[in-house]
Scaffold this motif. Structure first.
Motif, PDB file in Angstrom:
ATOM      1  N   SER A   1       0.816  -1.213   0.000  1.00 49.83           N
ATOM      2  CA  SER A   1       0.000   0.000   0.000  1.00 49.83           C
ATOM      3  C   SER A   1       0.847   1.259   0.000  1.00 49.83           C
ATOM      4  N   GLY A   2       2.103   1.141   0.460  1.00 49.84           N
ATOM      5  CA  GLY A   2       2.963   2.313   0.546  1.00 49.84           C
ATOM      6  C   GLY A   2       2.641   3.209   1.734  1.00 49.84           C
ATOM      7  N   ARG A   3       1.879   2.700   2.693  1.00 48.66           N
ATOM      8  CA  ARG A   3       1.500   3.500   3.859  1.00 48.66           C
ATOM      9  C   ARG A   3       1.664   2.675   5.138  1.00 48.66           C
ATOM     10  N   VAL A   4       2.359   3.234   6.101  1.00 49.60           N
ATOM     11  CA  VAL A   4       2.511   2.568   7.384  1.00 49.60           C
ATOM     12  C   VAL A   4       1.162   2.461   8.092  1.00 49.60           C
ATOM     13  N   ARG A   5       0.300   3.480   7.893  1.00 52.26           N
ATOM     14  CA  ARG A   5      -1.005   3.469   8.551  1.00 52.26           C
ATOM     15  C   ARG A   5      -1.881   2.315   8.094  1.00 52.26           C
ATOM     16  N   ALA A   6      -1.521   1.658   7.004  1.00 52.70           N
ATOM     17  CA  ALA A   6      -2.315   0.515   6.535  1.00 52.70           C
ATOM     18  C   ALA A   6      -2.241  -0.650   7.507  1.00 52.70           C
TER      19      ALA A   6
END
Length: 226
Positions: A83-88
């Motif tokens: 996803s390219g997002r840590v928040r995922a």
């Protein structure tokens, strides 16, 4: 600020993986502590009662976090990377546990204290399920990249439902059975299917079910002491 945090983390994938793995396994470890404390003194084997709805659901969530998150860690890290997002990662974990929470609600609605014959029948059915193409399909899907925690949760329920029913039938408040099932679930999540291991395991589960039916007193903790 949040976007900058994500960007900074993804510039260092090793750091992202370390933080994600630490958080996931840390939550699992904390959940083991909570679950064991809540289950203390409640195990009555097949005669176990679940308590109030709120109590059981809270306990079930902690049990699922303890048992399922170690095996889900690779999927959590893959999701963050894809996803390219840590928040995922927290979103993936939350939706994954939400699926198992729904399973717990179903367990509460359907469960009743039962006899050893019913427990043995469930174990036999669970062992037979291990041989089915449906089980193999869901187990394979659990090792693949999946876009959402909800979808991953559905696949993992399909893969582990037989093992979880053994826990529910033999002693849903048993720390011993919880530990045994957790080890089996983890192994099946992390290791590819191999007939040399999976077939003897399935046969052993069927054998356990038959033993429970014909000689329930030979299985420690299955029935409450008289």
């Amino acid at each position: 600020m949040s976007k900058g945090w994500d960007t900074a983390q993804l510039r260092h994938p090793a750091l992202t993986a370390t933080l994600g793995l630490t958080a996931t396994l840390g939550l699992a470890a904390a959940s083991w502590v909570v679950a064991v404390r809540q289950m203390n003194g409640m195990d009555m084997g097949v005669a176990t009662r679940l308590g109030s709805f709120a109590f059981f659901v809270a306990l079930w969530v902690s049990m699922m976090a303890a048992m399922m998150l170690p095996g889900a860690a690779p999927a959590v890290l893959r999701r963050a990377h894809d996803s390219g997002r840590v928040r995922a990662m927290p979103l993936f974990v939350g939706s994954y546990l939400a699926v198992w929470t729904l399973v717990g609600v179903a367990v509460y609605a359907l469960y009743r204290p039962h006899g050893s014959f019913a427990a043995g029948a469930v174990a036999i059915a669970a062992g037979v399920y291990e041989f089915t193409p449906l089980k193999l399909y869901f187990r394979r899907r659990c090792r693949e990249s999946i876009r959402s925690g909800f979808e991953f949760g559905l696949c993992c329920v399909g893969s582990s439902i037989g093992l979880m029913l053994i826990l529910v039938a033999l002693g849903v408040m048993s720390v011993t059975w919880m530990s045994v099932i957790a080890v089996l679930v983890l192994a099946q999540k992390l290791l590819p299917a191999k007939a040399a291991i999976d077939v003897p395991l399935a046969l052993a589960i069927v054998g356990l079910g038959i033993l429970i039916v014909i000689a329930p007193s030979s299985v420690p903790g299955l029935t409450p002491p008289m």
